[in-house]
Design a protein around this motif. Structure first.
Motif, short mmCIF file in Angstrom:
data_model
loop_
_atom_site.label_atom_id
_atom_site.label_comp_id
_atom_site.label_asym_id
_atom_site.label_seq_id
_atom_site.Cartn_x
_atom_site.Cartn_y
_atom_site.Cartn_z
N VAL A 80 -4.74 -3.94 3.57
CA VAL A 80 -5.36 -3.12 2.53
C VAL A 80 -6.57 -2.40 3.10
CG1 VAL A 80 -6.53 -3.14 0.29
CG2 VAL A 80 -4.54 -4.61 0.69
N GLY A 81 -6.59 -1.09 2.92
CA GLY A 81 -7.67 -0.27 3.44
C GLY A 81 -7.40 0.31 4.82
N GLU A 90 1.62 -0.50 -1.38
CA GLU A 90 1.24 0.63 -2.23
C GLU A 90 0.35 1.55 -1.39
OE1 GLU A 90 2.32 1.06 -5.28
OE2 GLU A 90 3.25 -0.90 -5.61
N LEU A 91 0.86 2.75 -1.06
CA LEU A 91 0.11 3.69 -0.24
C LEU A 91 -0.60 4.72 -1.11
CD1 LEU A 91 2.64 4.28 2.69
CD2 LEU A 91 0.91 2.49 2.41
N ALA A 92 -1.75 5.17 -0.64
CA ALA A 92 -2.58 6.08 -1.42
C ALA A 92 -1.86 7.37 -1.79
CB ALA A 92 -3.87 6.39 -0.65
N SER A 93 -1.08 7.91 -0.86
CA SER A 93 -0.41 9.20 -1.11
C SER A 93 1.10 9.08 -1.29
CB SER A 93 -0.70 10.17 0.04
OG SER A 93 -2.07 10.42 0.16
N MET A 130 3.63 10.90 8.98
CA MET A 130 2.33 11.20 8.38
C MET A 130 1.46 9.95 8.32
SD MET A 130 3.46 11.54 4.36
CE MET A 130 1.91 10.96 3.63
N ARG A 131 0.16 10.19 8.24
CA ARG A 131 -0.80 9.09 8.11
C ARG A 131 -1.09 8.85 6.63
NH1 ARG A 131 -6.56 9.94 10.88
NH2 ARG A 131 -6.70 11.51 9.22
N ASP A 132 -1.17 7.56 6.27
CA ASP A 132 -1.47 7.20 4.88
C ASP A 132 -2.31 5.93 4.90
OD1 ASP A 132 -1.49 7.25 2.11
OD2 ASP A 132 0.65 7.72 1.96
#
Length: 214
Positions: free
Chosen positions: A91-92, A198-201, A181-183
Motif C-alpha cells: 500500500v502506497g 486496488e490501484l489509484a488509477s 503504465m505506472r500506478d
C-alpha cells in the motif's frame, strides 16, 4: 433364498463423496453395508478375499481424497492469508501494470512497453485527453523485453487524461508490444481465493497482474 447387498448402492464414488457428507460418515455406512452383505451372502457363492479387498480399497480411496481435499483447502486459505499480509506492505508503493495512461508527477511523464522481439525503431506518441498527438519520442533500437521512457511534461499544462501509443518496427515489419503504465497501490483485498490490489488509477486488479514493483 439369501439376499446380496451391494455396499456401493448407497455410497458415492470418489468424485462425488465430498458433496454427500464427511468421509467418516461414508466409511461407517460402507462398513455396515459390508457386514450386511457378508451375513446375507449366498453360501454356495460366497464373497472371495479379492472382492472384499477391492471394496475396502475403494472406501479407503474415498476417505483419502476427502482428507486430501480438506488439507488442500486449508493450505489455500493459509496461503491467501500470507499473501494478504505481504500485499498490505505494498500500500502506497508504485507498481507497473498493463495500460497506456501516462503517469505524470512533478512535470515528468513515465510509461513503458514490453517488446515481443528486437526492434530497430521504437517511437512513442504522447496523446492528450482528446487523442491528439502532442509530442513524439524516438527511442531508437531496442531488444525484446521491458523498457521504460520519460517525457518532459513541464510545459504541457493540464496532463490529466494523457495517454501514449508505442510503435515498434524491425525493418518494415511491426513488432508486437504491450503498453505498461505506472500506478499506485491504494488498498489490498481478497475475493474468493484471489488476492486483489486496488490501484489509484486502474481500479481493482489481480495480484498476478502486477508486472513490477517500483
Amino acid at each position: 433364498m439369501s439376499t446380496t447387498v451391494d455396499p456401493y448402492s448407497s455410497i458415492n464414488t470418489p468424485s462425488t463423496s465430498a458433496n454427500s457428507g464427511t468421509a467418516a460418515a461414508s466409511a461407517d455406512r460402507f462398513l455396515k453395508l459390508l457386514v450386511a452383505q457378508m451375513q446375507n451372502q449366498d453360501p454356495l457363492n460366497p464373497m472371495d478375499n479379492a472382492q472384499v479387498t477391492s471394496q475396502m480399497a475403494q472406501i479407503n480411496t474415498v476417505t483419502g481424497i476427502e482428507k486430501l481435499n480438506e488439507t488442500v483447502t486449508g493450505l489455500n486459505t493459509q496461503f491467501l492469508q500470507m499473501q494478504a499480509m505481504q500485499g498490505a506492505s505494498l500500500v502506497g508503493r508504485d507498481v507497473t501494470v498493463e495500460g497506456n495512461r501516462l503517469d505524470v508527477r512533478e512535470g515528468i511523464g513515465v510509461g513503458g512497453m514490453d517488446l515481443s522481439g528486437t526492434a530497430d525503431s521504437v517511437k512513442v506518441d504522447i496523446l492528450d485527453a482528446s487523442g491528439r498527438t502532442v509530442d513524439t519520442l524516438d527511442l531508437g533500437a531496442a531488444k525484446a523485453g521491458t523498457h521504460s521512457f520519460t517525457w518532459d511534461a513541464s510545459k504541457a499544462g493540464d496532463t490529466s487524461g494523457y495517454t501514449f501509443r508505442v510503435t515498434a518496427k524491425l525493418g518494415t515489419a511491426t513488432v508486437t508490444n504491450t503498453a505498461l503504465m505506472r500506478d499506485t497501490v491504494a488498498a489490498v483485498s481478497t475475493s474468493g481465493n484471489k488476492l486483489q490490489l486496488e490501484l489509484a488509477s486502474s481500479g481493482t486488479v489481480d495480484y498476478t497482474a502486477i508486472k513490477a514493483y517500483n
